[in-house]
Design an enzyme around this catalytic site. Structure first.
Site, PDB file in Angstrom:
ATOM      1  N   THR B 347       0.823  -1.217   0.000  1.00 41.33           N
ATOM      2  CA  THR B 347       0.000   0.000   0.000  1.00 41.33           C
ATOM      3  C   THR B 347       0.855   1.265   0.000  1.00 41.33           C
ATOM      4  OG1 THR B 347      -0.133  -0.286   2.387  1.00 41.33           O
ATOM      5  CG2 THR B 347      -2.007  -1.006   1.097  1.00 41.33           C
ATOM      6  N   SER B 373       1.305   8.568   5.071  1.00 40.20           N
ATOM      7  CA  SER B 373       0.646   8.537   3.774  1.00 40.20           C
ATOM      8  C   SER B 373       1.701   8.924   2.759  1.00 40.20           C
ATOM      9  CB  SER B 373      -0.513   9.526   3.751  1.00 40.20           C
ATOM     10  OG  SER B 373      -1.054   9.577   2.470  1.00 40.20           O
ATOM     11  N   ARG B 374       2.025   7.993   1.851  1.00 39.39           N
ATOM     12  CA  ARG B 374       3.186   8.245   0.991  1.00 39.39           C
ATOM     13  C   ARG B 374       2.883   9.147  -0.193  1.00 39.39           C
ATOM     14  NH1 ARG B 374       4.036   2.389   1.642  1.00 39.39           N
ATOM     15  NH2 ARG B 374       5.056   2.235   3.662  1.00 39.39           N
ATOM     16  N   VAL B 375       1.626   9.221  -0.602  1.00 32.03           N
ATOM     17  CA  VAL B 375       1.335  10.060  -1.772  1.00 32.03           C
ATOM     18  C   VAL B 375       0.266  11.108  -1.501  1.00 32.03           C
ATOM     19  CG1 VAL B 375       2.026   8.381  -3.506  1.00 32.03           C
ATOM     20  CG2 VAL B 375      -0.288   8.358  -2.657  1.00 32.03           C
TER      21      VAL B 375
END
Lengths: 130, 510
Positions: B347, B373-375
């Site tokens: 994810t 949250s990576r993006v």
């Protein structure tokens, strides 16, 4: 009894040695079974059980069963045999049977392929389409 | 007249009766929802098999002498020696807007007793995810309505954000809150008449849950008037393992239809650890080799191919998106177990919920340090970035200092300030369940926090202050909130207006 991997591998190898130009040779099969029982290699019961299964599947694959509502004439039997031979190659064991439940037409089963041209199949197809 | 008869005769003679070739097999054994079938020499992988009486199966194992198939439907009616036919078709489910507001099973058949479903199309359950060319980076927000998440761990449309935590830490609640907030936003957006507004449709996939839990979620969604924008796919604990393992894939197919048709959808898989367990059961019964924790070797591929299907598609291909919120349950907070590590690595970030926080009364129990949250930050609206930019760092610093401050009492003014601010932020982020907050209110409240208006309020009274401030803004300054929502950024004029409004409120607050 659980058949070991080695027994299955041996049975498969024996099965392949029984083949003559792609077809199973009955005398070789009998010879193999006799030889295995005489020599009693390790796990020979497992080998023979799996060998029997392979032979059975091969026979099933080459067995053609033609069902009809009424007995089929000799000429028709010959032509069905010839046509099946053209489609599936030599070595087919064709049997004929009478099944009045079909009402009419032929039902041919070769291995796991079924060609159902019987009146009964068409009626049930019609029923399903409603 | 005789002409007519001749014509009919001619037509009859012209009709050729064709005989269809069928491939059949014989059931050799059937147990635990898995059948071993002899014959079926033409069967293809993942092909649907017809067992008769409306029971279908799926060919999963093609072996030398037999075919291993999972049975979808009532496997008790299947007996040894039964004939099985191939169909030449892949397993497909109905998709389309007709499913919204409905509860369906894994095959897309209604189980809510509201009559048949009018589908727009059928989609195969297993589908290859959109490729690189079709994709676009995440740039539009999904507002969850949960302040802690929207401010610190923002989610974008097309993102896959894992919700992970022990049992009873509020994982499902976050999913339900998000769905309720989408329904509310959709209502506001549709009422505003904004042509560029893009609603988000929800799909909730319940896997291996108690029927009572599924019924409770549906009741909550109905109470919040969110069922109209939601599809519920239920494969409860009493369904067979095969159904439980396939349910997320049918849900994904339903979501893909929205994505392919230029719409946005949100899918919640609740939960994937139960799906992995169901898949393990099916694999073991199929005698596939097992690996770590007895899961089969392809359990990673099971989840990666499912989650890869969530994507943001570029304008050229319709501009749709499918956002996924998979849920994974951990045992005693162990994120290094097999399934959690797999899904974390697949994810684009995770929301980690902690039991300790939950029982301290911090609900939602989001662990700020472990959640990322990576993006999503690329998708946050500018106003939120302006007010929440430093929040995550500040909170992390607060946690560190709070642990340290337990030992000593002599703290300098700066440390004291960080601690006091941190306590207030933690209070502000507490939020009751099933009550998502609109983004403009979140921005206004966080702006108030950042501009020190909360500092002289007692920590115990923070929630009261916040509630009254929210009420004041929604009833008296609705136009200000509308401006924040439409302009999506806080400029000088808006900041001045906010300052005036909050100043006015502070004078009346007691």
């Amino acid at each position: 009894m659980k058949t070991t991997k080695q027994a299955r591998r041996d049975a498969k190898q024996l099965f392949h040695t029984c083949k003559v130009s792609g077809l199973l040779d009955e005398t070789r099969v009998r010879n193999v079974v006799g030889a295995v029982i005489a020599q009693k290699p390790r796990g020979y019961v497992g080998i023979l059980t799996h060998f029997q299964r392979l032979v059975k599947l091969d026979l099933d694959r080459r067995a053609a069963r033609v069902e009809s509502a009424v007995p089929v004439s000799e000429a028709l039997q010959q032509s069905v045999k010839a046509n099946l031979g053209l489609r599936y190659g030599p070595g087919l064991a064709v049997t004929f049977a009478v099944n009045p439940a079909l009402i009419g037409g032929l039902r041919v089963k070769v291995g796991s392929d079924v060609f159902d041209g019987s009146v009964k199949a068409r009626l049930s197809e019609l029923e399903a389409s409603f | 007249m005789s002409n007519l008869l001749q014509e009919i005769e001619a037509q009859i003679s012209g009709v050729k009766t064709s005989v269809n070739k069928q491939n059949v097999g014989i059931v050799r054994e059937c147990a635990d929802g898995v059948a071993k079938i002899e014959g079926l020499t033409d069967a293809m992988l993942n092909e649907m098999l017809d067992f008769g009486n409306g029971v279908t199966g799926l060919a999963l194992n093609l072996e030398e002498t037999e075919v291993g198939a999972i049975i979808l439907g009532d496997y008790l009616s299947i007996h040894e020696g039964q004939e099985v036919k191939t169909t030449g078709k892949l397993l497909s489910v109905p998709v389309g807007k007709g499913l919204l507001g409905r509860v369906v099973n894994m095959l897309g058949q209604p189980i809510d007793g509201k009559g048949p479903i009018k589908e727009d199309a059928f989609y195969p359950v297993e589908k290859i995810a959109p490729g690189i060319i079709r994709r676009k980076s995440v740039s539009q927000p999904v507002q969850t309505g949960i302040m802690a998440i929207d401010a610190m761990i923002p989610i974008g449309r097309g993102q896959r954000e894992l919700i992970i935590g022990d049992r009873g830490t509020g994982k499902t609640t976050i999913g339900v809150d998000t769905m309720i907030n989408q329904a509310r936003n959709n209502k506001v957006g549709r009422a505003s008449g904004d042509k560029t507004f893009r609603p988000i449709y929800n799909i909730y996939v319940a896997i291996g849950q108690k029927q009572s839990n599924v019924a409770r979620v549906i009741a909550e969604l109905e109470k919040a008037d969110a069922m109209g924008d939601t599809i519920v796919v239920a494969a409860s604990a009493s369904d067979s393992a095969a159904n439980q393992y396939m349910a997320p894939f049918s849900g994904a197919a339903m979501g893909e239809w929205f994505m392919d048709n230029g719409m946005d959808a949100l899918i919640i898989y609740d939960d994937l650890s139960k799906q992995a367990v169901a898949y393990r059961q099916v694999s073991l019964v199929l005698k596939r080799p097992s690996g770590r924790e007895a899961y089969p070797g392809d359990v990673f591929y099971l989840h990666s191919r499912l989650l890869e299907r969530s994507a943001r598609v570029s304008e050229k291909y319709g501009n749709g998106s499918l956002t996924a919120l998979p849920i994974v349950e951990t045992q005693a907070g162990d994120v290094s177990a097999y399934i959690p590590t797999n899904v974390i690595s697949i994810t684009d970030g995770q929301i980690f919920l902690e039991t300790d926080l939950f029982y301290q009364g911090v609900r939602p129990a989001v662990s700020v340090g472990l959640s990322v949250s990576r993006v999503g930050s690329a998708a946050q609206i500018k106003a939120m970035k302006q007010v929440a930019g430093r929040l995550k760092g500040d909170l992390a610093q607060f946690r560190e200092l709070a642990a340290f401050a337990q030992f000593g009492s002599d703290l300098d003014a700066k440390t004291q300030g960080i601690l006091e601010r941190g306590k207030r932020v933690v209070e502000v982020f507490k939020q009751p369940q099933f009550d998502p907050i609109a983004v403009e209110i979140q921005v206004a409240v966080l702006w108030t926090v950042q501009n020190n208006y909360f500092d002289d309020v007692d920590v115990e009274k923070i929630k009261d202050f916040q509630a009254k401030l929210t009420e004041f803004l929604t009833t008296r300054k609705a136009d200000l909130l509308t401006k924040i929502r439409t302009e999506k950024a806080i400029n000088d004029a808006l900041a001045a207006e906010l300052k005036a409004a909050v100043g006015e409120f502070k004078q009346t607050y007691r």
